[in-house]
Design a protein around this motif. Structure first.
Motif, mmCIF file in Angstrom:
data_model
loop_
_atom_site.group_PDB
_atom_site.id
_atom_site.type_symbol
_atom_site.label_atom_id
_atom_site.label_comp_id
_atom_site.label_asym_id
_atom_site.label_seq_id
_atom_site.Cartn_x
_atom_site.Cartn_y
_atom_site.Cartn_z
ATOM 1 N N ASP A 54 1.295 -1.443 -0.347
ATOM 2 C CA ASP A 54 -0.044 0.000 0.060
ATOM 3 C C ASP A 54 0.328 0.846 -0.199
ATOM 4 O OD1 ASP A 54 -2.994 -1.367 0.104
ATOM 5 O OD2 ASP A 54 -2.366 -1.833 2.520
ATOM 6 N N LEU A 55 1.862 1.447 -0.932
ATOM 7 C CA LEU A 55 2.682 1.882 -0.679
ATOM 8 C C LEU A 55 2.841 2.859 -1.749
ATOM 9 C CD1 LEU A 55 6.211 0.747 1.127
ATOM 10 C CD2 LEU A 55 4.510 2.892 1.839
ATOM 11 N N LEU A 56 1.818 2.300 -3.318
ATOM 12 C CA LEU A 56 1.738 3.045 -4.355
ATOM 13 C C LEU A 56 0.803 4.115 -3.418
ATOM 14 C CD1 LEU A 56 2.467 1.258 -6.861
ATOM 15 C CD2 LEU A 56 4.204 2.826 -6.268
ATOM 16 N N PRO A 57 0.517 5.641 -4.726
ATOM 17 C CA PRO A 57 -0.611 6.429 -4.426
ATOM 18 C C PRO A 57 -1.930 5.962 -5.568
ATOM 19 C CG PRO A 57 1.356 6.954 -5.848
ATOM 20 C CD PRO A 57 1.279 6.558 -5.116
ATOM 21 N N LYS A 58 -3.197 6.150 -5.106
ATOM 22 C CA LYS A 58 -4.512 5.010 -6.216
ATOM 23 C C LYS A 58 -4.536 5.201 -7.447
ATOM 24 C CE LYS A 58 -7.476 3.577 -2.691
ATOM 25 N NZ LYS A 58 -6.916 3.769 -1.745
ATOM 26 N N GLN A 59 -4.244 7.088 -7.025
ATOM 27 C CA GLN A 59 -4.175 7.443 -8.245
ATOM 28 C C GLN A 59 -2.826 7.492 -9.326
ATOM 29 O OE1 GLN A 59 -4.930 9.352 -6.262
ATOM 30 N NE2 GLN A 59 -7.476 9.206 -6.511
ATOM 31 N N PHE A 60 -2.907 6.073 -10.000
ATOM 32 C CA PHE A 60 -1.139 5.685 -10.572
ATOM 33 C C PHE A 60 -1.646 5.046 -11.780
ATOM 34 C CE2 PHE A 60 2.761 2.217 -10.303
ATOM 35 C CZ PHE A 60 3.621 3.981 -10.075
ATOM 36 N N ALA A 61 -0.343 6.049 -12.298
ATOM 37 C CA ALA A 61 -0.490 4.682 -14.113
ATOM 38 C C ALA A 61 0.869 4.405 -14.762
ATOM 39 C CB ALA A 61 -1.359 5.363 -14.968
ATOM 40 N N ILE A 62 1.231 3.263 -14.932
ATOM 41 C CA ILE A 62 2.801 3.151 -16.145
ATOM 42 C C ILE A 62 2.435 2.526 -16.871
ATOM 43 C CG2 ILE A 62 4.241 1.356 -15.469
ATOM 44 C CD1 ILE A 62 3.988 0.649 -12.823
ATOM 45 N N VAL A 63 3.470 3.669 -17.901
ATOM 46 C CA VAL A 63 4.070 3.900 -19.716
ATOM 47 C C VAL A 63 4.568 3.211 -19.985
ATOM 48 C CG1 VAL A 63 3.101 4.714 -21.489
ATOM 49 C CG2 VAL A 63 1.481 5.372 -19.351
ATOM 50 N N GLY A 64 4.854 1.938 -20.222
ATOM 51 C CA GLY A 64 5.939 1.390 -21.582
ATOM 52 C C GLY A 64 5.663 2.426 -22.491
ATOM 53 N N VAL A 65 7.631 2.314 -22.529
ATOM 54 C CA VAL A 65 7.813 3.211 -24.187
ATOM 55 C C VAL A 65 8.596 2.112 -24.630
ATOM 56 C CG1 VAL A 65 8.452 5.375 -24.975
ATOM 57 C CG2 VAL A 65 6.545 5.648 -23.175
ATOM 58 N N ALA A 66 8.102 2.199 -25.698
ATOM 59 C CA ALA A 66 9.631 1.275 -26.578
ATOM 60 C C ALA A 66 8.971 0.850 -28.138
ATOM 61 C CB ALA A 66 10.362 0.548 -26.062
ATOM 62 N N ARG A 67 10.522 1.316 -28.799
ATOM 63 C CA ARG A 67 9.481 1.031 -30.474
ATOM 64 C C ARG A 67 8.900 0.301 -31.017
ATOM 65 N NH1 ARG A 67 15.615 1.631 -33.138
ATOM 66 N NH2 ARG A 67 16.185 1.512 -31.372
ATOM 67 N N ARG A 68 8.887 -0.849 -30.426
ATOM 68 C CA ARG A 68 8.037 -2.399 -30.990
ATOM 69 C C ARG A 68 6.502 -2.245 -30.697
ATOM 70 N NH1 ARG A 68 9.815 -7.782 -27.553
ATOM 71 N NH2 ARG A 68 11.493 -6.470 -26.749
ATOM 72 N N PRO A 69 6.375 -2.162 -31.575
ATOM 73 C CA PRO A 69 4.804 -2.356 -31.546
ATOM 74 C C PRO A 69 3.726 -3.066 -30.485
ATOM 75 C CG PRO A 69 5.065 -3.819 -33.732
ATOM 76 C CD PRO A 69 6.285 -3.240 -33.137
ATOM 77 N N LEU A 70 3.550 -3.041 -29.853
ATOM 78 C CA LEU A 70 3.533 -4.044 -28.811
ATOM 79 C C LEU A 70 1.453 -3.336 -28.208
ATOM 80 C CD1 LEU A 70 6.631 -4.488 -26.449
ATOM 81 C CD2 LEU A 70 5.033 -6.149 -28.199
ATOM 82 N N GLY A 71 0.901 -3.852 -28.223
ATOM 83 C CA GLY A 71 -0.360 -3.835 -27.587
ATOM 84 C C GLY A 71 -0.400 -3.667 -25.812
ATOM 85 N N ASP A 72 -1.474 -4.458 -26.262
ATOM 86 C CA ASP A 72 -1.980 -5.369 -24.874
ATOM 87 C C ASP A 72 -0.947 -5.914 -24.071
ATOM 88 O OD1 ASP A 72 -4.548 -3.430 -24.699
ATOM 89 O OD2 ASP A 72 -5.831 -5.045 -25.592
ATOM 90 N N GLU A 73 -0.353 -6.668 -25.235
ATOM 91 C CA GLU A 73 0.743 -7.826 -24.501
ATOM 92 C C GLU A 73 1.319 -6.824 -23.286
ATOM 93 O OE1 GLU A 73 1.765 -8.311 -28.478
ATOM 94 O OE2 GLU A 73 0.723 -6.720 -28.523
ATOM 95 N N PHE A 74 1.731 -6.435 -23.593
ATOM 96 C CA PHE A 74 2.685 -5.763 -22.455
ATOM 97 C C PHE A 74 2.347 -5.882 -21.239
ATOM 98 C CE2 PHE A 74 4.795 -2.128 -20.237
ATOM 99 C CZ PHE A 74 5.529 -2.369 -20.331
ATOM 100 N N ALA A 75 1.467 -6.126 -21.379
ATOM 101 C CA ALA A 75 0.718 -5.604 -20.315
ATOM 102 C C ALA A 75 1.168 -7.027 -19.641
ATOM 103 C CB ALA A 75 -0.535 -4.951 -19.672
#
Ligand code: BG6
Length: 520
Positions: A54-75
């Motif tokens: 419980d050490l992350l805020p409730k409103q939080f997002a992680i965005v992975g950025v890279a060249r490969r054309p990934l979509g939902d597979e990333f998550a």
């Protein structure tokens, strides 16, 4: 050798304050190089552990950025990483909730307009989740992309948001020599203020490394003897059984000195050598570290040793030599082992040799600091020889096990009961983290990610520190580059490194301590 274990009493443990750590403000973490190994093996598992605690805020997002054309597979891929490397239970509802905060944005790091689209995407996510303008940019890419990413963040005005805080976390290697580190510092500081820059060295996140400062400065009995009058020598070892693990192209350009010595080992050395900081805050701790590093005179090339492993047997298994590893030059001159002797010319340490060694495919996996004290001025007791060192008078030895089996051991002489003529036998007092506190320490990334989100720079490298350590090692790297080693490979995988590394200490009438790890 007899060992006395040390424990923390359940009463003492129950007194540990249960107060929560501070929780960071809502924000988005953008991980450049999101599709790489580090993200999956270390960063996402660590972030999930923070969520579990419980050490992350409730409103939080992680965005992975890279060249490969990934979509939902990333998550999905990150979810697997959290299970495989973070030990998460696949059915844990917290895992599903955590994964719902992960998304992906394909982007080529040199596409300046693309950074504009990334900004829009972050604003969209922020609006949807009620996050606001805080952004933490994590550079987990190959180092050649660092400056371009920073420049593009600056160009799209993402470094100085109007209503929020932005920070950048930069993975090692921070430069590959003094000049490139200076240049990178210059480029980064042209976009981000130094207070926004978090140069990560995961060794500083290790509990045992932080505990060194506690050991020295929260106890009254060690500091008075922590100096040249009582200490004979210090040995720091980072021995790995692993090889280069498919990272051939990276390692070919790095080598042991750049990969481990200039950063992780210098941090360990600083923890042993620093003067007591005025406070435990970023400024005070960094200032003392800098002073210790600045007191190291140039290291003569004669006091350095490099090695490269050939085939051998590690942990009972036959392994190939470095030159046969995937995507490694069959005639490579890259060192997989480095050892050196240095001194710290200040009032506390003048004349005390510090021996450092780091190697891959070594006999044992152990990161350890061994502090050997001077012998008593005269020996009045029986020196009768016996087995296990009994009867020998051995100098006191303090060993700090950074990993594995994290702990601290102190060897001293004790009288053997009923033995004739006051026979002395070395015994060890052993404090073991796991058995004392009932839990092993985390891998370092949890602490550091949380600190970066909280804006606390205490456990991160400062530009001056990075440049000072590079200034020390650049001449060695240049001398090594100018003369390709003729005798590589010069140690067997599964050994303690090249023979010439023993000579480094033999010249001083000393030897490496090779009984690393927990005393039995
Ligand atoms: C990394 C190096 O920084 O540290 C690796 O690039 C090395 O080559 C690793 O294996 C060691 O870290 P740890 O935490 O396993 O001691």
């Amino acid at each position: 050798m007899a060992t006395i274990q040390m424990r923390v009493s359940p009463e003492d443990l129950s007194q540990v304050p249960q107060g929560k750590e501070r929780i960071p403000d809502p924000g988005i973490m953008v991980i450049f190089g999101g599709s790489g190994d580090l993200t999956k093996r270390k960063l996402l598992p660590a972030l999930f552990h923070l969520r579990q605690a419980d050490l992350l805020p409730k409103q939080f997002a992680i965005v992975g950025v890279a060249r490969r054309p990934l979509g939902d597979e990333f998550a999905k891929d990150m979810r697997e990483g959290i299970i495989d490397f973070g030990g998460a239970d696949a059915n844990d509802p917290k895992l599903a909730e955590f994964v719902s905060h992960i998304s992906y944005f394909p982007l080529s790091f040199d596409d300046r307009e693309g950074f504009g689209r990334l900004k829009e995407e972050l604003d969209r996510i922020a609006k949807e989740k009620g996050i606001g303008q805080n952004r933490l940019f994590y550079l987990a890419t190959a180092p050649e992309f660092f400056s371009g990413i920073v420049e593009n963040l600056g160009a799209q005005e993402m470094a100085q948001p109007e209503n929020g805080l932005a920070a950048v976390v930069i993975e090692k290697p921070f430069g590959h020599d003094l000049e490139s580190a200076r240049e990178l510092n210059h480029q980064v500081n042209a976009v981000f203020h130094e207070s926004q820059v978090f140069r990560i060295d995961h060794y500083l996140g290790k509990e045992t490394v932080q505990n060194l400062l506690v050991f020295r400065f929260a106890n009254g009995i060690f500091e008075p003897i922590w100096n040249r009058n009582f200490i004979d020598q210090v040995q720091i070892t980072v021995a790995e059984q692993l090889g280069v693990e498919g990272r051939g192209p990276f390692y070919e350009k790095a080598g042991a000195l750049r990969d481990v010595v200039q950063n992780h080992m210098m941090e360990l050395l600083a923890m042993v050598a620093v003067e007591p900081p005025a406070n435990f805050d970023a400024e005070s701790v960094r200032r003392e570290k800098l002073k210790a590093w600045q007191a190291i005179p140039p290291i003569p090339i004669l006091n350095t040793v490099r090695g490269q492993y050939g085939p051998g047997i590690v942990g009972g298994k036959h392994v190939i030599g470095y030159r046969d590893e995937e995507r490694v030059d069959p005639e490579s001159g890259t060192e997989t082992y480095a050892a050196l002797r240095l001194e710290i010319e200040n009032w506390r340490w003048a004349g005390v040799p510090f021996y450092l060694r780091a190697g891959k495919r070594m006999k044992k996996h152990a990161t350890e600091i061994a502090i050997r004290f001077k012998q008593p001025p005269m020996l009045i007791f029986n020196r009768m020889q016996g087995s296990n060192g009994c009867g020998e008078i051995q100098p006191n030895l303090l060993t700090i096990r950074i990993q594995p089996d994290e702990g601290i051991a102190l060897r001293f002489g004790a009288k053997v009961p009923s033995a004739p003529n006051m026979t002395v036998c070395p015994v060890t007092m052993d404090f073991d983290y796991q058995s004392a506190f009932g839990k092993s320490s985390a891998n370092g990334y949890e602490r550091l990610l949380l600190d970066a989100m909280l804006g606390d720079q205490t456990l991160f490298a400062h530009r001056d520190g990075v440049e000072t350590t590079w200034a020390l090692y650049t001449p060695i790297l240049q001398a090594w580059a100018a003369k390709k080693p003729q005798v590589f490979p010069n140690y067997f995988a599964g050994s303690w490194g090249p023979e010439c590394s023993d000579h480094l200490l033999e010249r001083d009438g000393r030897e490496w301590r090779n009984e690393l790890g927990r005393s039995s």
